[in-house]
Scaffold this active site. Sequence first.
Site, PDB file in Angstrom:
ATOM      1  N   THR A 127       0.815  -1.506   0.007  1.00  0.00           N
ATOM      2  CA  THR A 127      -0.377  -0.471   0.153  1.00  0.00           C
ATOM      3  C   THR A 127       0.893   1.363   0.035  1.00  0.00           C
ATOM      4  O   THR A 127       2.023   1.725   0.659  1.00  0.00           O
ATOM      5  CB  THR A 127      -1.174  -0.267   0.880  1.00  0.00           C
ATOM      6  OG1 THR A 127      -1.661   0.885   1.991  1.00  0.00           O
ATOM      7  CG2 THR A 127       0.135  -0.464   2.572  1.00  0.00           C
ATOM      8  N   ASP A 128       0.280   2.816  -0.571  1.00  0.00           N
ATOM      9  CA  ASP A 128       0.675   3.779  -0.496  1.00  0.00           C
ATOM     10  C   ASP A 128       1.367   4.271   0.878  1.00  0.00           C
ATOM     11  O   ASP A 128       1.810   4.535   1.233  1.00  0.00           O
ATOM     12  CB  ASP A 128       0.377   4.743  -1.444  1.00  0.00           C
ATOM     13  CG  ASP A 128      -1.452   4.884  -1.028  1.00  0.00           C
ATOM     14  OD1 ASP A 128      -1.564   4.125  -0.005  1.00  0.00           O
ATOM     15  OD2 ASP A 128      -1.873   6.081  -1.704  1.00  0.00           O
ATOM     16  N   GLU A 129       0.252   3.686   1.726  1.00  0.00           N
ATOM     17  CA  GLU A 129      -0.056   4.261   3.111  1.00  0.00           C
ATOM     18  C   GLU A 129       1.754   3.982   3.826  1.00  0.00           C
ATOM     19  O   GLU A 129       1.565   4.348   4.904  1.00  0.00           O
ATOM     20  CB  GLU A 129      -0.885   3.740   4.141  1.00  0.00           C
ATOM     21  CG  GLU A 129      -2.165   3.869   3.306  1.00  0.00           C
ATOM     22  CD  GLU A 129      -3.019   3.582   4.438  1.00  0.00           C
ATOM     23  OE1 GLU A 129      -3.633   3.831   4.917  1.00  0.00           O
ATOM     24  OE2 GLU A 129      -4.247   2.827   3.159  1.00  0.00           O
ATOM     25  N   LYS A 155       2.475  -2.939   7.956  1.00  0.00           N
ATOM     26  CA  LYS A 155       2.729  -3.933   5.702  1.00  0.00           C
ATOM     27  C   LYS A 155       3.793  -2.728   5.846  1.00  0.00           C
ATOM     28  O   LYS A 155       4.807  -3.926   4.734  1.00  0.00           O
ATOM     29  CB  LYS A 155       1.953  -2.325   5.219  1.00  0.00           C
ATOM     30  CG  LYS A 155      -0.346  -3.218   5.260  1.00  0.00           C
ATOM     31  CD  LYS A 155       0.329  -4.389   4.662  1.00  0.00           C
ATOM     32  CE  LYS A 155       0.530  -4.390   3.403  1.00  0.00           C
ATOM     33  NZ  LYS A 155      -0.117  -6.289   2.574  1.00  0.00           N
TER      34      LYS A 155
END
Length: 331
Positions: A127-129, A155
């Site tokens: 994820t971009d998070e 992540k």
Amino acid sequence: MRILVTGGAGFIGSEYVRMLLSGTGPELAPSAVTVLDKLTYSGNRANLDPVADDPRLRFVQGDICDAEVVDEVVAGHDVIVHFAAESHVDRSIHGAAPFVTTNVLGTQTLLDAALRHGTGRFVHVSTDEVYGSIDEGSWTEEWPLSPNSPYSASKAGSDLLALAYHRTHGMDVVITRCSNNYGPYQFPEKVIPLFVTNLLDGGTVPLYGDGGNVRDWLHVHDHCVGIALVQDKGRPGEVYHIGGGTELTNRELTQQLLDACGAGWDRVVPVADRKGHDRRYSLDISKISQELGYAPSIDLDRGLAETVRWYRENRAWWQPLKAGASVNPTA
């Protein structure tokens, strides 16, 4: 080619399985597709109904943290595409342990099994998070990781583990990092299906803080096309961004959803902002575009209209979920 898809009964994983078996994405021609899914609250066997009769599909209910189950399932597969994860930020804020267990230890269990069995390729979906928040510009794949929630930290940890197995053991690992997904079959705790189903039922919707947080929106089918390209031709040990190219503030997104559902701002309830709420996400997708020919094909206006229509026409899928009833078969 035998492909193992972890979390393949979830929102994005099931789209990938349906795409693989229906041939609606890049032609990967799998001879067999195995889905390994624990069927937690967001995993749903009904998500696989459109391809349930395909003889190439095998479903295994199991936990990626269960080393015995994972070892048995991984054996004989050429590719692992790893979607299985705890993914809801609010849930991670209230209790981080399941996120660390599933996202970090579960990924390590899969990597160990893949190493042991000599799996050809391991695609780790992230994820971009993991980057935190960016005020201006867009993240490239070389950007330092700076996660701000327990979810994104877990992540980031799994990303680093996957890359470590490539560097230490020479495993054929590739990582994808995506922006916010939307589309059919998304569990109605995420913002778009939550807002749409609440509005269709005549209810209200919550808007965090001032509504100025910015997200890039990516249709789930475009995301899965990008993953398939990376699975097929991505370079080992590399990270690839998959984005939709449409940034909106939460307030702008709310307006679009209100319009699509024929509702007004009287249905919006301001709520206190989320703890550690990242202000803006933005991915640079130059690498995957130039190397693999990726480009999003579903613009947001079309994608939102089709998504609202899907939820309008599939109440039998989402109403039991919102009522708290189980939709997973017991036998």
